[in-house]
Design an enzyme around this catalytic site. Structure first.
Site, PDB file in Angstrom:
ATOM      1  N   ASP A 171       0.819  -1.231   0.000  1.00  0.00           N
ATOM      2  CA  ASP A 171       0.000   0.000   0.000  1.00  0.00           C
ATOM      3  C   ASP A 171       0.843   1.267   0.000  1.00  0.00           C
ATOM      4  O   ASP A 171       0.425   2.304   0.513  1.00  0.00           O
ATOM      5  CB  ASP A 171      -0.953   0.022   1.208  1.00  0.00           C
ATOM      6  CG  ASP A 171      -1.883  -1.173   1.231  1.00  0.00           C
ATOM      7  OD1 ASP A 171      -2.603  -1.369   0.242  1.00  0.00           O
ATOM      8  OD2 ASP A 171      -1.877  -1.908   2.232  1.00  0.00           O
ATOM      9  N   HIS A 204      -4.056  -1.467  -6.230  1.00  0.00           N
ATOM     10  CA  HIS A 204      -3.269  -0.345  -6.741  1.00  0.00           C
ATOM     11  C   HIS A 204      -4.221   0.763  -7.199  1.00  0.00           C
ATOM     12  O   HIS A 204      -4.896   0.639  -8.209  1.00  0.00           O
ATOM     13  CB  HIS A 204      -2.362  -0.811  -7.883  1.00  0.00           C
ATOM     14  CG  HIS A 204      -1.300  -1.751  -7.426  1.00  0.00           C
ATOM     15  ND1 HIS A 204      -0.413  -2.381  -8.286  1.00  0.00           N
ATOM     16  CD2 HIS A 204      -0.954  -2.170  -6.182  1.00  0.00           C
ATOM     17  CE1 HIS A 204       0.418  -3.134  -7.594  1.00  0.00           C
ATOM     18  NE2 HIS A 204       0.091  -3.034  -6.319  1.00  0.00           N
TER      19      HIS A 204
END
Length: 424
Positions: A13, A41
């Site tokens: 992340d 993403h």
């Protein structure tokens, strides 16, 4: 000819998707080389905000080839819906610009179920899985029982292979979880519904990459998760089931003879973590809630709130080394803009000793953060596009991190949009 890997330095992340979306303009082929739809993403560009789970983040650029490599695991049903969602936004996706390796493994519908059942069985000792079947399918891959994408092109052998797999899987489901048997016919129907239309996308990834390199084209490798979730070097067993390291990129892409010329490591200006496992310096209460809300720290794949902490230099330095990063992208600098001072974890304290080297996983639970505090800049930097236009204290923060990591920070992200990026 050039190759570049965009990789995560921490627990995942970090903002890899926005960096791939940005840098893809300069490359010809964008390759996801490991993981599956457990990725999240997030990309913001002319098509709006999109959360990509399986598709490479170069998919928004119609002149680029996007490849799901040998090392990926592909949930065909999820991929079908992900493609349809982007097509509704006007994104062009077809066999011309999306390729899937014939050696990539298929995530069949019983794998997510097995993932959920195992997490439930483990209870409080669960690994914090995304429950999308990633661990079970990689397990079957290395047990040499899984189904590959190329099997869809060979129906004469597919059913026999599937029968053997399901015979094994039913033994596991029955004995471990008390579940009714899986039917071969049901899985064959699922493969027909979600697999048949992907047949034109299937390719020999090695030949595709070799041909691209011979013709002078460039490759951009896209990792999923971060170095600290690597199956070998991460916080085992609280890891992913594949290797997100840049060193694995040529192997996972489909052409091991390639090499990686450039490694862009991505790290946030503070630390976040989704899932279970040790996380030194985790913030709770008001500080944690403020940082989480300011950064919108909720998993793109799962929606789960991310655990947050101040930037951990011990973990980040270890990640830089694992990835062999040649340069760094520091993301979400703008999130820190309202703070009077910003703590940075520069070392750990364990049993009265100062540690600057990343310890073995079980030792992390006994570690406490040692902080240095830097002055904040107390103004909005989201519209800044030149490094020299950043406030002095913001530049001091970047340069402090750079010096401690021993790796140049080339990119500073000050917002989620593609253009909200400072190039140093």
């Amino acid at each position: 000819m050039s190759t570049c890997a965009i990789v995560g330095i921490n627990w995942g992340d970090e903002g890899k998707g926005r960096m791939v979306d940005y840098l893809a303009e300069s490359y010809d082929v964008v390759i996801r080389y490991q993981g599956g739809n457990n990725a999240g993403h997030t990309v913001i560009n002319e098509y709006g905000k999109s959360a990509l789970n399986l598709l490479p983040s170069g998919i928004f650029r119609p002149d680029k080839i996007n490849l799901l490599g040998v090392g990926t695991v592909v949930d065909l049903e999820h991929l079908t819906h992900e493609i349809e969602n982007l097509r509704q936004k006007g994104v062009k996706i077809g066999p011309e610009n999306l390729k899937i390796s014939d050696r990539a493994i298929i995530v069949l519908p019983f794998y997510p179920l097995q993932d959920k059942l195992e997490e439930k069985r483990l209870g409080k000792q669960s690994y914090g899985s995304t429950q999308r079947g990633i661990s079970p399918v990689y397990g079957d891959k290395y047990m040499k029982k899984a189904i590959q994408m190329g099997d869809l092109l060979h129906p004469e052998s597919l059913k026999g292979h599937l029968e053997k797999l399901i015979d094994w899987k039913n033994a596991v489901f029955s004995q471990a979880y008390g579940q009714p048997p899986i039917k071969v016919e049901d899985i064959m129907e699922w493969l027909a519904a979600y697999g048949d239309h992907f047949k034109p996308y299937i390719c020999d990834a090695g030949e595709l990459i070799k041909g691209a390199l011979k013709s002078g084209k460039s490759l951009l490798y896209e990792a999923q998760l971060g170095a600290l979730r690597d199956i070998d070097y991460g916080i085992y067993p609280f890891t992913s089931s594949s290797s997100p390291l840049a060193a694995y990129a040529p192997l996972g892409s489909g052409y091991p003879a390639a090499r990686v010329d450039r490694v862009v490591g991505v790290t946030k200006a503070y630390s976040t973590c989704v899932g279970a496992g040790p996380f030194v310096g985790e913030l709770f209460g008001e500080d944690g809630d403020h940082l989480r809300e300011a950064g919108g720290e909720y998993g793109a794949a799962t929606g789960r709130p991310r655990r947050v902490a101040w930037l951990d230099m011990v973990a980040t330095r270890y990640g830089v080394e694992l990835q062999g990063a040649t340069e760094l992208a520091l993301t979400k600098m703008d999130v820190l803009s309202d703070l009077d001072e910003i703590p940075v974890c520069v070392a750990y304290e364990k049993d009265g000793q100062r540690l600057e080297k990343w310890p073995y996983t079980p030792e992390l639970d006994a570690c406490k953060p040692i902080y240095e505090k830097l002055p904040g800049w107390k103004c909005d930097i989201s519209k800044v596009r030149s490094y020299q236009d950043l406030p002095e204290n913001a530049r001091a923060y970047v340069e402090f991190v750079e010096a401690r990591l021993g790796c140049p920070i080339k990119f500073v992200s000050v917002g989620p949009e593609r253009e909200a990026l400072i190039i140093r």
